[in-house]
Design an enzyme around this catalytic site. Structure first.
Site, PDB file in Angstrom:
ATOM      1  N   GLU A 204      -6.356   6.939  -0.946  1.00 26.72           N
ATOM      2  CA  GLU A 204      -6.324   5.711  -0.151  1.00 26.72           C
ATOM      3  C   GLU A 204      -6.965   4.550  -0.895  1.00 26.72           C
ATOM      4  O   GLU A 204      -6.444   3.427  -0.873  1.00 26.72           O
ATOM      5  CB  GLU A 204      -7.015   5.940   1.194  1.00 26.72           C
ATOM      6  CG  GLU A 204      -6.267   6.875   2.119  1.00 26.72           C
ATOM      7  CD  GLU A 204      -4.841   6.411   2.385  1.00 26.72           C
ATOM      8  OE1 GLU A 204      -4.623   5.204   2.630  1.00 26.72           O
ATOM      9  OE2 GLU A 204      -3.936   7.259   2.328  1.00 26.72           O
TER      10      GLU A 204
ATOM     11  N   HIS B 220       1.540   4.248  -2.878  1.00 29.56           N
ATOM     12  CA  HIS B 220       1.471   5.702  -2.700  1.00 29.56           C
ATOM     13  C   HIS B 220       2.654   6.379  -3.396  1.00 29.56           C
ATOM     14  O   HIS B 220       2.498   7.390  -4.085  1.00 29.56           O
ATOM     15  CB  HIS B 220       1.512   6.058  -1.209  1.00 29.56           C
ATOM     16  CG  HIS B 220       0.178   6.130  -0.545  1.00 29.56           C
ATOM     17  ND1 HIS B 220      -0.878   6.863  -1.053  1.00 29.56           N
ATOM     18  CD2 HIS B 220      -0.275   5.572   0.611  1.00 29.56           C
ATOM     19  CE1 HIS B 220      -1.926   6.746  -0.255  1.00 29.56           C
ATOM     20  NE2 HIS B 220      -1.585   5.973   0.765  1.00 29.56           N
TER      21      HIS B 220
ATOM     22  N   HIS C 267       0.839  -1.205   0.000  1.00 33.02           N
ATOM     23  CA  HIS C 267       0.000   0.000   0.000  1.00 33.02           C
ATOM     24  C   HIS C 267       0.872   1.252   0.000  1.00 33.02           C
ATOM     25  O   HIS C 267       0.630   2.193  -0.781  1.00 33.02           O
ATOM     26  CB  HIS C 267      -0.902  -0.024   1.235  1.00 33.02           C
ATOM     27  CG  HIS C 267      -1.701   1.212   1.453  1.00 33.02           C
ATOM     28  ND1 HIS C 267      -3.020   1.340   1.093  1.00 33.02           N
ATOM     29  CD2 HIS C 267      -1.357   2.416   2.030  1.00 33.02           C
ATOM     30  CE1 HIS C 267      -3.462   2.541   1.422  1.00 33.02           C
ATOM     31  NE2 HIS C 267      -2.469   3.220   1.999  1.00 33.02           N
ATOM     32  N   GLU C 268       1.892   1.280   0.848  1.00 36.82           N
ATOM     33  CA  GLU C 268       2.756   2.460   0.937  1.00 36.82           C
ATOM     34  C   GLU C 268       3.612   2.624  -0.320  1.00 36.82           C
ATOM     35  O   GLU C 268       3.811   3.739  -0.801  1.00 36.82           O
ATOM     36  CB  GLU C 268       3.635   2.375   2.184  1.00 36.82           C
ATOM     37  CG  GLU C 268       2.870   2.312   3.493  1.00 36.82           C
ATOM     38  CD  GLU C 268       1.880   3.445   3.673  1.00 36.82           C
ATOM     39  OE1 GLU C 268       2.104   4.534   3.098  1.00 36.82           O
ATOM     40  OE2 GLU C 268       0.878   3.251   4.384  1.00 36.82           O
TER      41      GLU C 268
END
Length: 300
Positions: A223, A148, A144-145
């Site tokens: 998100e 980003h 997930h990071e």
């Protein structure tokens, strides 16, 4: 919510006062007049983008300093070796340079990514995450990071904030001139009156709050997109399991304000409070992943 709004209004008041002082000095010392909309726009862009771009450039340094995150230079144990190896593999799959990997002390399950560019970034996880998540869940959080970073979310967020700041500065002062002109009976004047300053004061607050809502809407959109990217890199089931585990936080987030929007876990809220939140509810994020998987199966 009221504490957050109060802090936001106090911050905008400080910015407005500083802006007013600086513009007064520029007008008094250099004879610059902001009655022309073109000149106003130029100065608004300088002030509007200046703060957000400076914050972006120092984001890694600021995040390390504010959280006490310790970058893993040489892994000291098997857990750190796994962290670095997992981020390296995901970064290669995402087509970005290897981010710095760090650990910071915090009780809650959380992680964040920051940095000025896709190829100059930092991914950090909390000690709470390392203690509460299994490897599959932690892998999904890292994915997930990394997503980003690969999506360029830090840069995009800074640009969005800069545009919104510019709009607030310009719109408040244009409306202020209109109101002041009306109150003075449209008389020609070399300066502005009390009505201008009162109007600008109020509209800086009102427009600033609306701009913050727009920025938080975009943050929530980021998100969902990072969750989808995490599912692509680590697997949908792992990403869903990680989000479910985050439910243990129950809205706890000790990250400093400057990096809180980039953490995987955010505060919870409903109604008007939701408009000021940087993260969607976990249930909506999980449902979005499940709906995305159902759509893919239907198309296939």
């Amino acid at each position: 919510m009221f504490k957050r709004i109060g802090l936001f209004l106090a911050t905008n008041l400080a910015v407005m006062v500083l802006l007013g002082v600086v513009l007064s000095v520029l007008q008094g010392v250099f004879g610059i007049r902001l009655g022309d909309n073109g000149t106003l726009l130029v100065f608004a862009m300088i002030f509007g983008f200046g703060g957000s771009l400076i914050s972006l450039l120092i984001s890694k340094w600021s995040a390390k300093r504010s959280t006490g995150a310790q970058v893993i230079e040489t892994p000291r144990n098997e857990a750190e070796q796994w962290l670095v190896a997992t981020v390296r593999r995901q970064a290669e799959a995402a087509g970005i340079k290897m981010p710095e990997v760090a650990i910071y002390e915090a009780p809650e399950i959380n992680a964040f990514a920051t940095g000025p560019t896709r190829n100059n970034s930092l991914v950090a996880v909390s000690t709470g995450l390392l203690g509460a998540m299994n490897r599959d869940e932690a892998e999904a959080v890292l994915a997930h990071e990394v997503s980003h970073v690969a999506n360029g979310d830090m840069v995009t967020m800074a640009l969005v904030q800069g545009v919104l700041n510019t709009f607030v500065i310009v719109a408040a002062r244009i409306v202020g001139r209109i109101v002041d002109s009306y109150l003075s009976g449209n008389r020609e004047s070399s300066g502005v009156g009390f009505g201008y300053y009162i109007t600008v004061f109020v509209l800086d607050m009102v427009f600033g709050l609306l701009a913050n809502m727009i920025a938080m809407w975009f943050s929530r959109y980021r998100e969902f997109r990072a969750d989808a990217g995490g599912a692509s890199l680590a697997g949908r089931d792992k990403m869903i399991a990680a989000l479910q585990r985050l439910g243990q936080n129950q809205g706890v987030n000790t990250l400093p304000n400057q990096v809180a929007a980039f953490g995987i876990s955010g505060a919870v809220g409903h109604g008007m409070r939701r408009l000021l939140l940087s993260h969607p509810p976990l249930e909506e994020r999980i449902n979005a992943l499940r709906a995305r998987a159902d759509t893919v199966r239907t198309v296939a």
